[in-house]
Scaffold this active site. Sequence first.
Site, short mmCIF file in Angstrom:
data_model
loop_
_atom_site.label_atom_id
_atom_site.label_comp_id
_atom_site.label_asym_id
_atom_site.label_seq_id
_atom_site.Cartn_x
_atom_site.Cartn_y
_atom_site.Cartn_z
N ASP A 266 0.87 -1.17 0.00
CA ASP A 266 0.00 0.00 0.00
C ASP A 266 0.91 1.23 0.00
OD1 ASP A 266 -2.24 1.61 0.04
OD2 ASP A 266 -3.21 0.50 1.64
N GLU A 608 -17.37 9.52 5.26
CA GLU A 608 -16.76 8.22 5.53
C GLU A 608 -15.86 7.83 4.37
OE1 GLU A 608 -19.49 4.95 5.78
OE2 GLU A 608 -20.59 5.52 3.98
#
Length: 855
Positions: A266, A608
């Site tokens: 990542d 979110e």
Amino acid sequence: MKAILKLIFFIVPLGIIGQQKNLPFQDPSLAIEVRAEDLLNRLSLSEKIGQMQDVAPAIERLGIPKYNWWNECLHGVARAGSATSFPQAIGMSATFNVSLLNHVASAISTEARAKFNQSIALGQRNRYQGLTMWTPNINIFRDPRWGRGQETYGEDPFLTSRMAVAFVKGLQGDDPNYFKVIATPKHYAVHSGPEYNRHSFDAYTDPRDLWETYLPAFEAAIVEGEAFSIMSAYNRYLGASATASPLLLGDILRDQWGFKGYVVSDCGAVLDIYKYHHIVATAEEASALAVKAGCDLDCGTSYATLANAVEQGLITEAEIDTSLTRLIVAKLKLGLLNPLDQTPFSDIPESVIESEAHQQLALQSARESLVLLKNENRILPLSKNIKNITVIGPNANDRHFVLGNYFGTPNHSKTILKGIKDKVSKQTKVHYFKGVNLIDDQPIFDVVGDDFYSGEVTAEYYNNANLKGNPFVVSTVNFVDFEWGGAAPVPVLTPGDFSIRYSGILKPDFTGEVALNVLQSGGSYKLIVDGKEFMVSQEDSDPKPKTLFVEKNKKYAFVIEYQCTNPWMASVQLMWDLEHRLGKEKMFQSVKESDAVIYVGGITARLEGEEMPVDVQGFYKGDRTTLDLPKVQQELLKELHKLGKPVVFLLTGGSAMTINWEQEHLDAILNIWYPGQGGGDAVADVLFGDYNPSGKLPITYYKSIDDLPPFEDYHMKGRTYRYFDGEVLYPFGYGLSYTDFSYSKPQLLKYRQQKTESNLVEVTVTNNGNYDGETVVQYYVNDKEASVTTPLKSLKGFQKVFLKKGTSKVVRFDITPKDISIFNNQGESFIEPGIFEIYVGDSSTTTNKTLLTVE
């Protein structure tokens, strides 16, 4: 958008390979292993290291162009301009339709190839233009507070596994020699929030939870789906960085599952190893640790230190070669090192992007994703000939919430409001009010609607951030309300280095004061009204809204100059506070005169998501701190309820919410997630009876956040339908229909069997209602006499079936030894004799069961 091409410079790509086939690695007739070895042997150590970073530079002496490994397509090609936008992943999971998701993934990869071909023609090889897709997100949505749960397929390992395999296979395609794109399941492994400390957090589970919950979807994606890439997670697991974990990347992934592809970190995860996890002290040590553990590609720049690491004796060039070979093979399997005239899928045209077929697929996906949570007295479906409707809510006229996060920008999309207006009869009066902001009680600003523009707006696009020179493209638009994410609005522009001049005319239908505002991200703007500078933003702040006195039907010329300097975000919206100035009583009067109220609210991906700069009541850094509906919205719903009119609540969001009051008091609730570009039409189809809802919840809706263990506790006890034994608001697998389905008692082929034998269970499903419709038949197992802790019930199969009213169908499921296996405390799978409950029904709370004895 109607584009009038004014000026485009077509760039001849530099360093294009394959103009001559004189090197073995360029020869498609040779075996991939031979080609990979040939190229590897031609590279210097410095060149090798450069190819192991996400921004891989060109090697011009070998005719190898630069390549950016980072691309996204979670629910449509993302951050790369126009593309078909399908429902967000959590919504796709709610379809419980594996075949549909496979078709969606195939459509996405077709568009990805078309956009790649387009980029190559323009000489562009930037981020979000390659063929290595960092998706799907198959982490288990174990806690509804996690902001990225919307990206997943929910809380269940089996459902997530089936969806993951379908998506991976659809993306990679079925060509025997080449991948259409490469899928990258993420984030491996044991990763699901919180966002605020993901770079330093150490997740702990016991081996049973690891193998029973966190690994099955990854195993399925790799072993069955044959994904050729996988992304490691930011966090530590059991003390080791997931990006440098011998357990995860070596023992499990390569040794036990036989993975032959490559691992990508990542972004910034290798840096995290030394900077935030403090496992080692330097970038050299972290890079060596990661490569030796099996992380082949660094999304970041830490691997630039690998030459120093070799000099320091931390790693050998041979170990670097092992990782680089996997990356070379990936490029070969994509055709990236072939001569131009032998590049696979190069004949896929731009016309497939947002084609009519793909739009229809997005619409059908959106329809199937919608979950009917309540329908008191069968108030739905509404009649298309209803006389008056008032549509209210912060998301009713929001063009962007439907896209969720990791989105593309479709050209053909409708708001929920527009979908409703297009669906009802011409005699129906549809009134609209935003009613309330998403989370605060500040004056209401809304986008200036199409009706208030006199004619079209001219848009001039510049390939620089300063509006210098002539525009590259000139087009016309109907409004100023755009969000492009990390993309540019047209392909010839450079993300983070472009500007736009909008010129149009406003024609208000009222007289009085109104405050104007421009909401933007990624840069700065100037608003000019009637030739005079009206508002100017600074680099670090935008000005407050400014009041303008307008007269009815008088025309006001405006210009917005938007300058984007941020490659990660770009948006611009022209807003005003007209509704605030008209007052709330106008809305209430409209409600009193209406036959029904449709409220569109909840949350959006502005609240979110992934590690967001959000810190407001109920939300922190992308995660939720409460599961309640924002207070201002709940207060408005209570006011609307008191007016005595039927209220239909269209709930938006990507996670569970504790809507206890709404469930008790409102007439109908339809969960619409982030439904993609087909959302406006799909919602209207369900509301007015052209489609019978069939979606089922892929997550549990709890009654209180207090029912949950601490967010950072990764043990599964007390989480999800498999381990939570309390009362819930809506269970996993739940979803209503306009018709009624009944199930016969499950019948087994054998009621006693040996541990290694297979079996069969069947039920008869009958449509007893007045509508044709689909339902999801769900098969669960519980080991009643297990000697170790097991789930209360586990999904083992599901089928989506269509039944005309008054008809029945026999539905069968195989019972395999794997279905009745359990895990011990060491994470080992085994089967033990005893009594098993075999359930078949319409949700995880079904009591429709029979007993199986295993000897």
